[in-house]
Design a protein around this motif. Structure first.
Motif, PDB file in Angstrom:
ATOM      1  N   HIS A 175     -74.315  -4.180 -53.535  1.00  0.00           N
ATOM      2  CA  HIS A 175     -74.923  -2.871 -53.788  1.00  0.00           C
ATOM      3  C   HIS A 175     -76.452  -2.995 -53.741  1.00  0.00           C
ATOM      4  O   HIS A 175     -77.148  -2.197 -53.117  1.00  0.00           O
ATOM      5  N   THR A 176     -76.975  -4.042 -54.377  1.00  0.00           N
ATOM      6  CA  THR A 176     -78.421  -4.269 -54.331  1.00  0.00           C
ATOM      7  C   THR A 176     -78.855  -4.570 -52.888  1.00  0.00           C
ATOM      8  O   THR A 176     -79.889  -4.091 -52.426  1.00  0.00           O
ATOM      9  N   ALA A 177     -78.016  -5.332 -52.176  1.00  0.00           N
ATOM     10  CA  ALA A 177     -78.321  -5.631 -50.766  1.00  0.00           C
ATOM     11  C   ALA A 177     -78.405  -4.336 -49.950  1.00  0.00           C
ATOM     12  O   ALA A 177     -79.209  -4.217 -49.028  1.00  0.00           O
ATOM     13  N   THR A 178     -77.587  -3.340 -50.320  1.00  0.00           N
ATOM     14  CA  THR A 178     -77.606  -2.063 -49.602  1.00  0.00           C
ATOM     15  C   THR A 178     -78.962  -1.373 -49.746  1.00  0.00           C
ATOM     16  O   THR A 178     -79.495  -0.819 -48.801  1.00  0.00           O
ATOM     17  N   HIS A 179     -79.524  -1.453 -50.954  1.00  0.00           N
ATOM     18  CA  HIS A 179     -80.853  -0.857 -51.147  1.00  0.00           C
ATOM     19  C   HIS A 179     -81.907  -1.595 -50.328  1.00  0.00           C
ATOM     20  O   HIS A 179     -82.797  -0.979 -49.745  1.00  0.00           O
ATOM     21  N   LEU A 180     -81.793  -2.921 -50.286  1.00  0.00           N
ATOM     22  CA  LEU A 180     -82.749  -3.696 -49.477  1.00  0.00           C
ATOM     23  C   LEU A 180     -82.602  -3.316 -48.007  1.00  0.00           C
ATOM     24  O   LEU A 180     -83.588  -3.132 -47.287  1.00  0.00           O
ATOM     25  N   LEU A 181     -81.355  -3.201 -47.586  1.00  0.00           N
ATOM     26  CA  LEU A 181     -81.080  -2.858 -46.183  1.00  0.00           C
ATOM     27  C   LEU A 181     -81.666  -1.485 -45.843  1.00  0.00           C
ATOM     28  O   LEU A 181     -82.328  -1.305 -44.816  1.00  0.00           O
ATOM     29  N   ASN A 182     -81.428  -0.504 -46.716  1.00  0.00           N
ATOM     30  CA  ASN A 182     -81.919   0.852 -46.488  1.00  0.00           C
ATOM     31  C   ASN A 182     -83.433   0.833 -46.249  1.00  0.00           C
ATOM     32  O   ASN A 182     -83.941   1.390 -45.274  1.00  0.00           O
ATOM     33  N   GLN A 183     -84.161   0.123 -47.122  1.00  0.00           N
ATOM     34  CA  GLN A 183     -85.613   0.101 -46.999  1.00  0.00           C
ATOM     35  C   GLN A 183     -86.040  -0.687 -45.753  1.00  0.00           C
ATOM     36  O   GLN A 183     -86.958  -0.273 -45.039  1.00  0.00           O
ATOM     37  N   ALA A 184     -85.344  -1.789 -45.471  1.00  0.00           N
ATOM     38  CA  ALA A 184     -85.691  -2.585 -44.282  1.00  0.00           C
ATOM     39  C   ALA A 184     -85.511  -1.745 -43.021  1.00  0.00           C
ATOM     40  O   ALA A 184     -86.324  -1.789 -42.094  1.00  0.00           O
ATOM     41  N   LEU A 185     -84.442  -0.939 -42.991  1.00  0.00           N
ATOM     42  CA  LEU A 185     -84.207  -0.072 -41.822  1.00  0.00           C
ATOM     43  C   LEU A 185     -85.328   0.947 -41.682  1.00  0.00           C
ATOM     44  O   LEU A 185     -85.780   1.249 -40.578  1.00  0.00           O
ATOM     45  N   ARG A 186     -85.791   1.462 -42.817  1.00  0.00           N
ATOM     46  CA  ARG A 186     -86.877   2.454 -42.766  1.00  0.00           C
ATOM     47  C   ARG A 186     -88.170   1.816 -42.253  1.00  0.00           C
ATOM     48  O   ARG A 186     -88.930   2.445 -41.543  1.00  0.00           O
ATOM     49  N   ILE A 187     -88.356   0.549 -42.611  1.00  0.00           N
ATOM     50  CA  ILE A 187     -89.565  -0.144 -42.138  1.00  0.00           C
ATOM     51  C   ILE A 187     -89.460  -0.419 -40.636  1.00  0.00           C
ATOM     52  O   ILE A 187     -90.384  -0.166 -39.870  1.00  0.00           O
ATOM     53  N   VAL A 188     -88.285  -0.903 -40.213  1.00  0.00           N
ATOM     54  CA  VAL A 188     -88.147  -1.310 -38.809  1.00  0.00           C
ATOM     55  C   VAL A 188     -87.963  -0.103 -37.875  1.00  0.00           C
ATOM     56  O   VAL A 188     -88.554  -0.048 -36.798  1.00  0.00           O
ATOM     57  N   LEU A 189     -87.162   0.868 -38.306  1.00  0.00           N
ATOM     58  CA  LEU A 189     -86.817   1.973 -37.385  1.00  0.00           C
ATOM     59  C   LEU A 189     -87.636   3.234 -37.637  1.00  0.00           C
ATOM     60  O   LEU A 189     -87.864   4.026 -36.720  1.00  0.00           O
ATOM     61  N   GLY A 190     -88.042   3.437 -38.874  1.00  0.00           N
ATOM     62  CA  GLY A 190     -88.833   4.642 -39.174  1.00  0.00           C
ATOM     63  C   GLY A 190     -88.294   5.393 -40.372  1.00  0.00           C
ATOM     64  O   GLY A 190     -87.171   5.148 -40.838  1.00  0.00           O
ATOM     65  N   GLU A 191     -89.097   6.322 -40.845  1.00  0.00           N
ATOM     66  CA  GLU A 191     -88.777   7.067 -42.069  1.00  0.00           C
ATOM     67  C   GLU A 191     -87.639   8.072 -41.888  1.00  0.00           C
ATOM     68  O   GLU A 191     -87.175   8.659 -42.856  1.00  0.00           O
TER      69      GLU A 191
END
Ligand code: GLY
Length: 567
Positions: free
Chosen positions: A419-435
């Motif tokens: 679940h914590t990894a999901t939050h990290l993933l969400n933010q990493a995707l926003r950094i790499v792909l966009g807001e």
């Protein structure tokens, strides 16, 4: 006009009026555990009513239209009459701050009278309540269109929503037309989503939920396709339209209605079980199974044939297989139940409960079997059954509470890490792909996480590598994880939130990082989470675990799905 033509005309009409056409969402609502099934077209758009700016960003416009598959079981007892169904398709146009009453009513009027060539029998408007004033504005708009047969109704009939625990809701105005039986059929419900309720409809009716004004006026309309077709094709009932095969008897209508629902549910991934949506499916399947002479394979084939062009997901093999299993299970349980009942002279509610809980037979079946066999029910049969059932519920509550403290910790811990990894993933995707990346859904178990998000195209290998690298870096940094509770309005300024979620006035915001190290991610979330990201790397038997994307794929237009693990 055929039903296929009517569907297309509806979408074309609204496309011309500047609406973006969006595909039907699944029958299983994403990220909204408070509802079992999709019951209305607006459900997939709930968040846009509270956050209208996201609509513009995601669709390019504020107005959308859909044909949505829906299941409603509230009126199940009425299925078999002329107009009720458990599964139906709903035509809908939606606006998130794009237009209001005037356009919504004028569009509906034009579509019904010009495109469909129908005469409106009457319309309804909200007559006012303690807190909400009479809908004079809609009345005037209808009058300006030459509709004079206007009836007034109150909260019960003309206040719609919210779906689930909370959400957008508001006054409605409805359109009625006559079918060939000379019955007035409600065909279109136009909802003005002006309010947000912080509690369910039940709470709202009891005065236990609060209504607040939404930032902008929303429009949410629902028109049952089957009813519209019955009126356009001048039929006496929905079962006489080209969507069905002229089912005349109540029995045949129930069978075909339930089998349509079963077919769509199984194709969307529901499986029979003893709880939630699986239980509803099981009940429908058992009702159909109790009619012994049906060729289910043939029936499913006919149903799918009629709708396969619109719903390519329909899967005959799955449906038939599940149905056969369920029918066999039902027959076995039925036979065992008969044998068990035979063992008793006085047949008490306690005994019935034992049979029901061990064999899974419905109480209505138990009573029916007992009556058929001439078994005498004890005087207090019902009370006894209820008492036993209550005792059982209490017992299972205390035993599961104990389990949580002792056992189960292991699988709970693994899910928490993911679940914590999901939050990290969400933010990493926003950094790499966009807001523009916004969570559309997530599903986590002890083995893997699944995360759905808005993104228009497939991720490249480089993008996936970069996302993994960032997540692993944040795990290595050992960032603290914690939460604060704050007013939703404040939280919206600093934290991301997912789609289709329901939020109260006060929300929990989980953050990864802190003031000194900086916040890496802040999200609306109920938890639970680990307390430090380094726990994600814990591996007593080997090298520290790493975050790894296993799969990246499309789930629907504009929505991608990532499956990932810690290995
Ligand atoms: N949300 C409008 C309706 O379901 O009728």
């Amino acid at each position: 006009m055929t039903s296929n033509e009517i569907r297309s005309k509806f979408l074309e009409f609204f496309k011309e009026k500047g609406h973006k056409i969006i595909p039907s969402a699944s029958l299983i609502p994403e990220n909204d555990p408070s509802v079992l099934f999709t019951t209305a077209g607006m459900q997939q758009f709930k968040l846009y009513y509270t956050n209208p700016e996201l609509a513009k960003r995601d669709f390019g416009v504020n107005n959308v239209a859909t044909v949505q598959k829906c299941v409603r079981t509230g009126d199940i007892e009425e299925v078999g009459d002329n107009n009720h169904l458990t599964f139906f398709e709903m035509l809908g146009n939606f606006s998130f701050g794009g237009y209001g009453r005037k356009d919504a009513i004028e569009y509906a009027h034009e579509f019904i009278t010009k495109e469909m060539g129908l005469k409106i029998s009457y319309v309804t408007i909200f007559k006012g309540s303690q807190n909400i004033r009479r809908d004079d504005e809609s009345e005037k708009i209808w009058q300006s269109l030459g509709v004079t047969n206007i009836r007034e109704e109150g909260m019960e009939d003309l206040f719609w929503g919210p779906t689930g625990d909370s959400g957008p809701c508001g006054l409605t105005t409805e359109i009625y037309c006559k079918n060939a039986s000379d019955e007035d059929v409600e065909i279109w419900n136009i909802v003005f989503n002006e309010y947000f309720s912080d509690g369910s409809r039940e709470k709202l009716d009891k005065g236990e939920a609060k209504l607040t004004k939404l930032p902008v006026m929303g429009v949410d309309t629902g028109m049952g396709l089957e009813r519209l077709v019955s009126v356009v094709q001048n039929k006496k009932s929905v079962y006489d339209t080209d969507l069905f095969d002229n089912e005349e008897t109540k029995e045949k209508r129930i069978i075909v209605d339930h089998t349509r629902a079963i077919t769509f549910m199984i194709s969307d991934g529901v499986r029979p079980s003893n709880k939630g949506s699986g239980y509803v499916l099981r009940r429908l399947m058992r009702t159909v199974a109790s009619y012994k002479n049906i060729d289910i394979e043939k029936l499913v084939e006919i149903i799918i044939e009629k709708l396969r062009k619109q719903y390519f997901e329909l899967n005959k093999e799955w449906v038939v297989l599940e149905f056969k299993n369920e029918r066999a299970a039902y027959e076995q349980a039925y036979n065992h139940t008969e044998a068990e009942i035979s063992k008793h002279q006085g047949f008490t509610g306690y005994q019935a409960f034992n049979i029901s809980s061990t064999l899974g037979t419905r109480i209505s079946d138990i009573i029916e079997i007992a009556k058929k066999k001439g078994t005498v029910l004890s005087d207090k049969f019902k009370d006894e059954f209820e008492e036993a059932s209550k005792k059982h519920q209490e017992l299972s509550r205390t035993s599961s509470a104990g389990m949580f403290k002792g056992g189960l910790v292991d699988s709970g811990e693994e899910s928490k890490k993911l679940h914590t990894a999901t939050h990290l993933l969400n933010q990493a995707l926003r950094i790499v792909l966009g807001e523009h990346v916004v969570q559309k859904g997530s599903n986590i178990n002890a083995e893997r996480l699944r995360f759905d998000f808005v993104h228009p195209r497939k991720l490249s290998e480089e993008e996936k590598d970069e996302v993994e690298r960032i997540v692993n870096q944040k795990i290595d940094e050992g960032l603290p994880v914690g939460f604060v509770e704050m007013p939703r309005i404040e939280a919206e300024k600093i934290a991301t939130h997912s789609f289709n979620e329901k939020y109260g006035d006060v929300v929990k915001v989980y953050s990864i990082g802190d003031e000194t190290k900086g916040y890496f991610s802040r999200e609306f979330c109920g938890g639970p989470h680990v307390s430090n990201t380094k726990e994600l790397a814990d591996n007593p038997n080997g090298a520290p675990k790493r975050f790894k994307i296993q799969k990246e794929e499309a789930v629907s237009a504009g929505v991608r799905r990532i499956k990932a693990i810690l290995v």
